[in-house]
Design a protein around this motif. Structure first.
Motif, PDB file in Angstrom:
ATOM      1  N   TYR A 189       0.817  -1.209   0.000  1.00 23.45           N
ATOM      2  CA  TYR A 189       0.000   0.000   0.000  1.00 23.45           C
ATOM      3  C   TYR A 189       0.853   1.260   0.000  1.00 23.45           C
ATOM      4  O   TYR A 189       0.542   2.236  -0.713  1.00 23.45           O
ATOM      5  N   VAL A 190       1.909   1.272   0.795  1.00 27.23           N
ATOM      6  CA  VAL A 190       2.783   2.447   0.834  1.00 27.23           C
ATOM      7  C   VAL A 190       3.356   2.727  -0.546  1.00 27.23           C
ATOM      8  O   VAL A 190       3.340   3.864  -1.043  1.00 27.23           O
ATOM      9  N   ASP A 191       3.857   1.690  -1.195  1.00 27.36           N
ATOM     10  CA  ASP A 191       4.430   1.843  -2.526  1.00 27.36           C
ATOM     11  C   ASP A 191       3.364   2.271  -3.533  1.00 27.36           C
ATOM     12  O   ASP A 191       3.577   3.217  -4.313  1.00 27.36           O
ATOM     13  N   TYR A 192       2.222   1.597  -3.522  1.00 26.57           N
ATOM     14  CA  TYR A 192       1.180   1.887  -4.505  1.00 26.57           C
ATOM     15  C   TYR A 192       0.623   3.299  -4.321  1.00 26.57           C
ATOM     16  O   TYR A 192       0.471   4.053  -5.296  1.00 26.57           O
ATOM     17  N   ILE A 193       0.317   3.663  -3.089  1.00 30.44           N
ATOM     18  CA  ILE A 193      -0.268   4.990  -2.838  1.00 30.44           C
ATOM     19  C   ILE A 193       0.730   6.096  -3.164  1.00 30.44           C
ATOM     20  O   ILE A 193       0.359   7.149  -3.697  1.00 30.44           O
ATOM     21  N   THR A 194       2.008   5.875  -2.864  1.00 36.15           N
ATOM     22  CA  THR A 194       3.032   6.868  -3.204  1.00 36.15           C
ATOM     23  C   THR A 194       3.047   7.142  -4.698  1.00 36.15           C
ATOM     24  O   THR A 194       3.059   8.302  -5.141  1.00 36.15           O
ATOM     25  N   GLU A 195       3.022   6.075  -5.490  1.00 41.49           N
ATOM     26  CA  GLU A 195       3.039   6.247  -6.938  1.00 41.49           C
ATOM     27  C   GLU A 195       1.682   6.719  -7.467  1.00 41.49           C
ATOM     28  O   GLU A 195       1.619   7.412  -8.485  1.00 41.49           O
ATOM     29  N   LEU A 196       0.615   6.360  -6.770  1.00 47.14           N
ATOM     30  CA  LEU A 196      -0.710   6.846  -7.148  1.00 47.14           C
ATOM     31  C   LEU A 196      -0.775   8.365  -6.989  1.00 47.14           C
ATOM     32  O   LEU A 196      -1.271   9.079  -7.867  1.00 47.14           O
ATOM     33  N   MET A 197      -0.245   8.862  -5.879  1.00 45.26           N
ATOM     34  CA  MET A 197      -0.221  10.302  -5.634  1.00 45.26           C
ATOM     35  C   MET A 197       0.682  11.016  -6.630  1.00 45.26           C
ATOM     36  O   MET A 197       0.437  12.176  -6.987  1.00 45.26           O
ATOM     37  N   GLY A 198       1.698  10.321  -7.093  1.00 42.58           N
ATOM     38  CA  GLY A 198       2.593  10.904  -8.078  1.00 42.58           C
ATOM     39  C   GLY A 198       2.107  10.790  -9.509  1.00 42.58           C
ATOM     40  O   GLY A 198       2.750  11.300 -10.438  1.00 42.58           O
ATOM     41  N   GLY A 199       0.991  10.094  -9.696  1.00 44.51           N
ATOM     42  CA  GLY A 199       0.414   9.973 -11.027  1.00 44.51           C
ATOM     43  C   GLY A 199       0.886   8.781 -11.813  1.00 44.51           C
ATOM     44  O   GLY A 199       0.576   8.648 -13.011  1.00 44.51           O
ATOM     45  N   ARG A 228      -9.274   5.226   2.068  1.00 43.55           N
ATOM     46  CA  ARG A 228      -9.549   6.625   1.762  1.00 43.55           C
ATOM     47  C   ARG A 228      -8.455   7.223   0.874  1.00 43.55           C
ATOM     48  O   ARG A 228      -8.749   7.989  -0.047  1.00 43.55           O
ATOM     49  N   MET A 229      -7.207   6.871   1.135  1.00 45.67           N
ATOM     50  CA  MET A 229      -6.122   7.425   0.339  1.00 45.67           C
ATOM     51  C   MET A 229      -6.146   6.894  -1.087  1.00 45.67           C
ATOM     52  O   MET A 229      -5.911   7.644  -2.042  1.00 45.67           O
ATOM     53  N   VAL A 230      -6.433   5.608  -1.240  1.00 44.28           N
ATOM     54  CA  VAL A 230      -6.563   5.044  -2.586  1.00 44.28           C
ATOM     55  C   VAL A 230      -7.710   5.706  -3.323  1.00 44.28           C
ATOM     56  O   VAL A 230      -7.573   6.155  -4.463  1.00 44.28           O
ATOM     57  N   MET A 231      -8.851   5.786  -2.659  1.00 43.98           N
ATOM     58  CA  MET A 231     -10.032   6.360  -3.287  1.00 43.98           C
ATOM     59  C   MET A 231      -9.831   7.817  -3.686  1.00 43.98           C
ATOM     60  O   MET A 231     -10.183   8.232  -4.795  1.00 43.98           O
ATOM     61  N   ALA A 232      -9.246   8.620  -2.804  1.00 50.19           N
ATOM     62  CA  ALA A 232      -9.111  10.054  -3.048  1.00 50.19           C
ATOM     63  C   ALA A 232      -8.318  10.349  -4.313  1.00 50.19           C
ATOM     64  O   ALA A 232      -8.650  11.277  -5.070  1.00 50.19           O
ATOM     65  N   ASP A 233      -7.280   9.548  -4.577  1.00 45.80           N
ATOM     66  CA  ASP A 233      -6.488   9.802  -5.775  1.00 45.80           C
ATOM     67  C   ASP A 233      -7.104   9.195  -7.022  1.00 45.80           C
ATOM     68  O   ASP A 233      -6.938   9.732  -8.122  1.00 45.80           O
ATOM     69  N   ILE A 234      -7.826   8.099  -6.868  1.00 46.39           N
ATOM     70  CA  ILE A 234      -8.465   7.488  -8.042  1.00 46.39           C
ATOM     71  C   ILE A 234      -9.558   8.391  -8.597  1.00 46.39           C
ATOM     72  O   ILE A 234      -9.759   8.474  -9.816  1.00 46.39           O
ATOM     73  N   ILE A 235     -10.264   9.107  -7.729  1.00 45.98           N
ATOM     74  CA  ILE A 235     -11.385   9.941  -8.195  1.00 45.98           C
ATOM     75  C   ILE A 235     -10.967  11.390  -8.406  1.00 45.98           C
ATOM     76  O   ILE A 235     -11.821  12.259  -8.594  1.00 45.98           O
TER      77      ILE A 235
END
Length: 287
Positions: A189-199, A228-235
Motif C-alpha cells: 500500500y505504501v508503494d502503490y499509494i506513493t506512486e498513485l499520488m505521483g500519477g 480513503r487514500m486510494v479512493m481520493a487519488d483514483i477519483i
C-alpha cells in the motif's frame, strides 16, 4: 433513499456520467459453492481466512494490510499471493447480485477494489480493457498493467494500444486473472499509494476519461486511511459533488470525511440498493 435521488443516480449511471466504485460490501451474498461459507472480502474476514480462521492480535486485526504485513514478514511475500490466488482464483463462488446487475448493463467504467474475479466474469462475453494495480516492482516506475480481453483471452498491451470504445475495468488492489498481482500488505500500500499520488498508478488515458465524473460508492466503508487514500487519488478531477456513498449507519469519522471531500452519504447498504434496482428480495424505495 428517496425516489428522486434514486432516479438521479440511476440516470447518471446509465449515461456513464456516474461511475460505480465497488468495495467489500458488494460481495456480502457471494458464498463458496461447496461449503456455503461467505466469501472473505471484508478486512476481518480476510484476516481470519488468511490465518486459518484464528483471530490475530488486536493491533493486527485493525486492518487487513497490517495483518498481511505481519504474515509477509514471517512467511514471505509469496505466501500472500498464494493465499489470495487460492481464495479468489481457485475457489468457486456463487455470483454476487451486484455483479448480476452490472452484467445486465455493463457500464463503460467500473472501479473495483476487491481482489476477486466476479467483475471480470461479468464482461466475459465481450471485449474490454482491464487495468490491474501492482506494487513493489523494479522494472518500471508505473504501478499498473493493462490487458486487452479479446472475447477469449487476456493479453498485455500498452496504453497506446487501448481501444477507447471498450469498457474499462479498474482493479487497483489486484486480481488473480490473467496473472496474479495483488496490493495487499502495508508495504504494498505504501508503494502503490506513493506512486498513485505521483500519477504513476493510473494510465494517462484514464486520467483524461475520469474528468468531471461522479461516483457511486457501493459497499465501501470509509473509516480506514488506506481505503480513503486510494479512493481520493483514483477519483481526482471528478465533478461536483463528487458523488454518493451508500453507508449504513455512518460513523462520525465517515460523516466528517465525506463532508470534507464533497461526498453525500446515503444511509443505506448494498442490499437496499439491490432492492431498488430490482435485484434484491423486495422493493424498499420510499418517496
Amino acid at each position: 433513499m428517496t425516489s428522486a435521488l434514486f432516479s438521479q443516480i440511476l440516470d447518471g449511471l446509465y449515461d456513464n456520467k456516474i461511475v460505480p466504485y465497488l468495495g467489500a460490501g458488494v460481495l456480502f451474498d457471494a458464498s463458496n459453492k461447496t461449503t456455503g461459507q461467505a466469501m472473505p472480502a471484508t478486512s476481518d474476514s480476510l484476516i481470519l481466512a488468511m490465518n486459518n480462521g484464528q483471530p490475530m492480535a488486536p493491533k493486527l486485526m485493525y486492518e487487513f494490510p497490517r495483518a498481511a504485513m505481519n504474515l509477509e514478514l514471517k512467511r514471505g511475500r509469496n505466501f500472500l499471493s498464494q493465499f489470495l490466488t487460492k481464495t479468489y482464483g481457485e475457489t468457486e463462488w456463487t455470483r454476487a447480485a451486484i455483479h448480476e446487475w452490472l452484467a445486465n448493463w455493463k457500464p463503460a467504467y467500473v472501479i473495483d477494489v476487491n481482489r476477486d474475479t466476479q467483475l471480470q466474469d461479468s464482461y466475459a462475453d465481450e471485449e474490454h480493457t482491464l487495468i490491474v494495480g501492482v506494487a513493489r516492482i523494479t522494472a518500471s516506475q508505473f504501478r499498473y498493467r493493462i490487458y486487452h480481453f479479446d472475447g477469449n483471452h487476456y493479453f498485455e498491451i500498452t496504453q497506446d494500444q487501448v481501444d477507447p470504445r471498450l469498457p474499462v475495468l479498474f482493479k487497483p488492489m489486484g486480481t488473480p486473472k490473467p496473472e496474479a498481482n495483488f496490493v495487499a500488505s502495508d508495504a504494498d500500500y505504501v508503494d502503490y499509494i506513493t506512486e498513485l499520488m505521483g500519477g504513476f498508478a493510473i494510465p494517462g488515458f484514464l486520467k483524461n476519461y475520469r474528468k468531471d465524473k461522479q461516483y457511486l460508492f457501493l459497499g465501501l466503508r470509509l473509516n480506514r486511511d488506506s481505503e480513503r487514500m486510494v479512493m481520493a487519488d483514483i477519483i481526482r478531477d471528478g465533478g461536483e459533488p463528487k458523488g454518493w456513498a451508500l453507508i449504513k449507519n455512518p460513523t462520525d469519522k465517515e460523516i466528517r470525511y465525506c463532508k470534507k471531500i464533497g461526498l453525500e452519504i446515503v444511509d443505506a447498504d448494498v442490499a437496499d440498493w439491490l432492492d431498488v434496482v430490482g435485484y434484491g428480495c423486495e422493493q424498499k424505495l420510499t418517496a
